[in-house]
Design a protein around this motif. Structure first.
Motif, short mmCIF file in Angstrom:
data_model
loop_
_atom_site.label_atom_id
_atom_site.label_comp_id
_atom_site.label_asym_id
_atom_site.label_seq_id
_atom_site.Cartn_x
_atom_site.Cartn_y
_atom_site.Cartn_z
N ARG A 13 46.59 -1.64 20.27
CA ARG A 13 46.77 -3.69 19.62
C ARG A 13 46.07 -4.14 18.59
NH1 ARG A 13 46.61 -5.72 24.05
NH2 ARG A 13 45.58 -4.82 26.13
N ARG A 14 46.82 -3.23 17.51
CA ARG A 14 46.90 -3.41 16.23
C ARG A 14 47.68 -4.39 15.10
NH1 ARG A 14 48.04 1.23 11.54
NH2 ARG A 14 48.93 -0.31 10.97
N ILE A 15 48.99 -4.07 16.76
CA ILE A 15 50.19 -5.54 16.33
C ILE A 15 50.00 -5.97 17.42
CG2 ILE A 15 52.64 -5.81 15.69
CD1 ILE A 15 52.00 -3.10 14.37
N LYS A 41 43.40 -15.96 3.70
CA LYS A 41 42.48 -16.60 5.12
C LYS A 41 42.80 -15.00 5.81
CE LYS A 41 41.32 -21.10 3.29
NZ LYS A 41 42.29 -22.32 3.55
N GLU A 42 42.38 -14.91 6.98
CA GLU A 42 42.40 -14.15 8.01
C GLU A 42 43.68 -15.16 9.13
OE1 GLU A 42 40.58 -11.92 9.55
OE2 GLU A 42 39.48 -11.44 7.49
N LYS A 43 43.86 -14.32 10.02
CA LYS A 43 45.41 -15.15 10.91
C LYS A 43 46.18 -15.44 10.26
CE LYS A 43 42.52 -14.73 14.33
NZ LYS A 43 41.43 -15.92 15.52
N SER A 44 46.57 -15.22 8.57
CA SER A 44 47.77 -15.81 7.86
C SER A 44 48.94 -14.72 8.04
CB SER A 44 47.65 -16.01 7.08
OG SER A 44 46.43 -15.78 5.29
N LEU A 60 50.32 -1.39 0.51
CA LEU A 60 49.85 -3.57 0.35
C LEU A 60 49.55 -3.27 2.06
CD1 LEU A 60 47.83 -5.47 -1.32
CD2 LEU A 60 49.89 -6.34 -1.61
N MET A 61 50.85 -3.94 2.44
CA MET A 61 51.49 -4.00 3.64
C MET A 61 50.10 -3.46 4.50
SD MET A 61 54.54 -4.37 3.97
CE MET A 61 54.90 -5.36 5.84
N GLU A 62 50.05 -2.21 4.55
CA GLU A 62 48.44 -1.22 5.37
C GLU A 62 47.22 -1.52 4.62
OE1 GLU A 62 50.61 2.40 6.17
OE2 GLU A 62 50.59 2.12 4.49
N TYR A 63 46.98 -1.87 3.72
CA TYR A 63 46.00 -2.84 3.38
C TYR A 63 45.40 -3.96 3.74
CZ TYR A 63 42.31 -3.26 0.48
OH TYR A 63 40.70 -3.57 -0.83
N VAL A 123 43.27 -9.69 9.27
CA VAL A 123 43.71 -9.97 10.70
C VAL A 123 45.20 -10.87 10.35
CG1 VAL A 123 44.44 -11.12 12.94
CG2 VAL A 123 42.18 -10.34 12.22
N VAL A 124 46.65 -10.14 9.86
CA VAL A 124 47.62 -11.05 8.81
C VAL A 124 48.29 -10.58 9.35
CG1 VAL A 124 46.56 -11.10 7.33
CG2 VAL A 124 47.10 -8.97 7.27
N ASP A 125 49.64 -10.78 9.41
CA ASP A 125 51.05 -10.96 10.14
C ASP A 125 51.87 -10.92 8.95
OD1 ASP A 125 53.54 -10.88 11.25
OD2 ASP A 125 53.60 -12.73 11.94
N VAL A 126 51.89 -9.60 8.50
CA VAL A 126 52.61 -8.99 7.45
C VAL A 126 53.74 -8.43 7.12
CG1 VAL A 126 51.16 -7.32 7.08
CG2 VAL A 126 52.05 -8.18 4.90
N ARG A 127 54.83 -9.25 6.63
CA ARG A 127 56.39 -8.49 5.71
C ARG A 127 56.70 -8.05 5.53
NH1 ARG A 127 57.87 -12.14 10.60
NH2 ARG A 127 56.48 -11.52 12.07
#
Lengths: 371, 198
Positions: free
Chosen positions: A369-371, B13-16, B28-31, B37-41
């Protein structure tokens, strides 16, 4: 041969309805207890359900043997891989070669014109039959990729991951042109008989072989052909001043044509190429491809190949752009290879390893559930 | 550079929703995935690096920031990050404009050409500076548009871009850059990290 009989009526895009029709399929690996490791693979124009291992009909390696199997990209030690023969096909699913019980002859060109949408809707029944609530992934190259796109748009969030490979959201004029060339070759063979030939006796083999030869050129790159064949002569030291196969490339194409007719039905070739030509997902969604994927939670991974001029990177990228426009989760890479459109079927290590790692990591990430 | 990641991560900020432009191997994405808790592309130009990212299951697309940022709608990300690549673009001006269009906030880090070692190199040796952060020779450097922290400040002022926060990195030392200490920080910082908004 595994198959299910789909009793439920399927309304086709052409307006006709079909029911009680067979859909042939094959599976590899095992469905786990949580039923979360299923991958549905869609085959391309001339493929079938035998993606891996030895095809029991042709006695040759399955069409995606490089990618599907134990320890491979679609690791069957880990995943439950399902592949069905498309309707319109000729490996056990309902198609123009199916015998009509009323006449005891093949249906031939009385078979309705089908679409990629129809193919996908037919295959959806297989998931109900196998009691799979949610797929881990859907994947496919070329026409298989088109089915991936259609599947995720028809059944949003039925698959966690989608891998459309070397495909397009809308068949181009050039794509249609090449398909038309193939169809004309078949239809101008006097044995075709308006499609009502009897499969057992005289088939339009010559026309089908020419169709295959022409299509085969489009699957390779100029550079790949040049490197493999160049102007090499076929078992002769000099030109013969005739129309025999002087060059290796001629002999190669003739061989490809001749082996193809042994395993493929000419009418199926007509129907499936037509389905590809009719494919225009962008148009289905009013000219806005993004709408096909509205609210999707599926993770997309799109792959194209540098030397693929049939479904070039630009067309694959259009799908990426449409997904990015709605903030979908999308990965994209263009793999460097000189093997042309056929790259997705061949031993292209970069391609095979990237898929393998992507699927394995994503599967464990989802479970954690990491993603 | 771990400190740089720490600073960037603190900005977010979290959840961004985050887009990392020029995400490289995706470190950096992995970090960010691990610590926030982010959604990163990611967007990356090198095929090799894109393959590495995808192998790690990261949502990265192959493309270059000068052409492929166009496809992202206005304000579609909470943060867009550009870490140490601004100087490598043909047109940093256009890239910054596009970043500010796509992101509600933009984080830019630049290797500081105003650092005293760089200045000293040019002053004493009369040669183009080669340092730890800028290890290239003039004839093979991908860095087409080097700038100093002061230059970047001036640029933002001219373009009416708000600098919300600016941080100086000197080795492992993290400090704030203010208008009052700008001249000094421009001399001692190896890296400048900026949080921008249109």
């Amino acid at each position: 041969m595994k198959n299910i009989i789909i009793e439920k009526t399927l309304k086709l895009d052409c307006g006709k309805e079909i029911s009680n029709f067979p859909l042939a399929y094959e599976t590899y690996g095992n469905l786990n207890e949580k039923k979360d490791n299923a991958i549905l693979i869609f085959h391309a124009l001339t493929g079938d359900q035998y993606a891996s291992g030895i095809n029991p009909i042709t006695k040759k390696e399955g069409w995606w043997s490089y990618a599907v199997g134990p320890g491979k990209s679609f690791d069957t030690d880990k995943f439950f891989v399902i592949c069905a023969n498309v309707i319109g096909g000729c490996m056990g699913s309902y198609g123009p070669g199916t015998i009509d019980p009323l006449t005891n002859k093949p249906i031939g060109t009385n078979f309705p014109v089908i679409t990629i949408n129809d193919m996908v809707n037919a295959q959806y029944n297989l998931l109900d039959y196998l009691k799979i609530e949610k797929l881990f992934a859907v994947a496919g190259g070329s026409m298989g990729g088109m089915q991936v796109l259609q599947f995720v748009s028809n059944f949003p969030n039925k698959a966690k991951v989608a891998l459309p490979i070397a495909c397009t959201a809308s068949h181009s004029a050039q794509n249609i042109a090449f398909n038309e060339l193939g169809r004309q070759a078949i239809m101008s063979d006097s044995n075709w008989k308006e499609g009502l030939y009897d499969e057992k006796s005289t088939n339009p083999d010559k026309g089908l072989a020419v169709a295959r030869m022409a299509a085969h050129i489009t699957y390779l790159s100029k550079q790949g052909l040049q490197e493999k064949f160049g102007r090499n002569l076929q078992e002769r030291s000099d030109l013969k001043f005739g129309f025999d196969a002087d060059f290796q490339i001629e002999s190669y194409l003739r061989y490809q044509g001749s082996v193809f007719v042994d395993r493929f039905d000419a009418n199926s070739y007509l129907y499936i190429t037509r389905a590809m030509d009719y494919f225009d997902l962008t148009k289905q969604y009013g000219g806005n491809l993004s709408k096909a994927f509205k609210d999707t939670k599926t993770k997309f991974f799109i792959i194209s190949f540098t030397s693929d001029w049939l479904y070039p990177t630009s067309e694959n990228k259009d799908i990426v752009i449409a997904l990015n426009a709605i903030g979908a989760d999308v990965g994209f890479v263009e793999i460097k290879t000189d093997k042309g459109h056929d790259s997705f079927l061949l031993d292209v290590p970069d391609f095979l390893s990237t898929i393998k790692n992507y699927l394995n990591t994503t599967y464990s990430n989802i479970n954690e559930r990491r993603i | 550079m771990k400190e740089e990641f720490k600073v960037i991560s603190k900005f977010i900020k979290e959840k961004s929703r985050v887009l990392d432009v020029g995400c490289g191997d995706g470190i950096l994405m992995e970090y960010l995935l691990k610590n926030k808790v982010v959604d990163v592309r990611g967007l990356e130009i090198s095929k090799e690096k894109v393959k590495k990212c995808l192998s790690k299951g990261l949502a990265v697309i192959e493309g270059d920031a000068e052409n492929d940022l166009k496809q992202f709608p206005d304000l579609s990300f909470d943060y867009v990050i550009l870490s140490q690549t601004l100087q490598a673009f043909m047109s940093p001006e256009n890239v910054i404009e596009n970043l500010l269009r796509v992101g509600k906030k933009v984080i830019v880090t630049i290797p500081n050409f105003g650092h005293w070692k760089v200045r000293l190199d040019l002053l004493l040796k009369g040669e183009m500076p080669v340092t730890k952060n800028l290890p290239y020779q003039w004839y093979n450097t991908p860095n087409l548009h080097m700038c100093t922290i002061q230059d970047f400040y001036n640029f933002c002022k001219n373009k009416r871009v708000n600098i919300y926060k600016s941080i100086s990195l000197n080795g492992e030392k993290i400090s704030n850059i203010k208008t009052s200490n700008l001249k000094y920080k421009n001399l001692i910082s190896e890296l400048g990290i900026f949080l921008l908004e249109k």
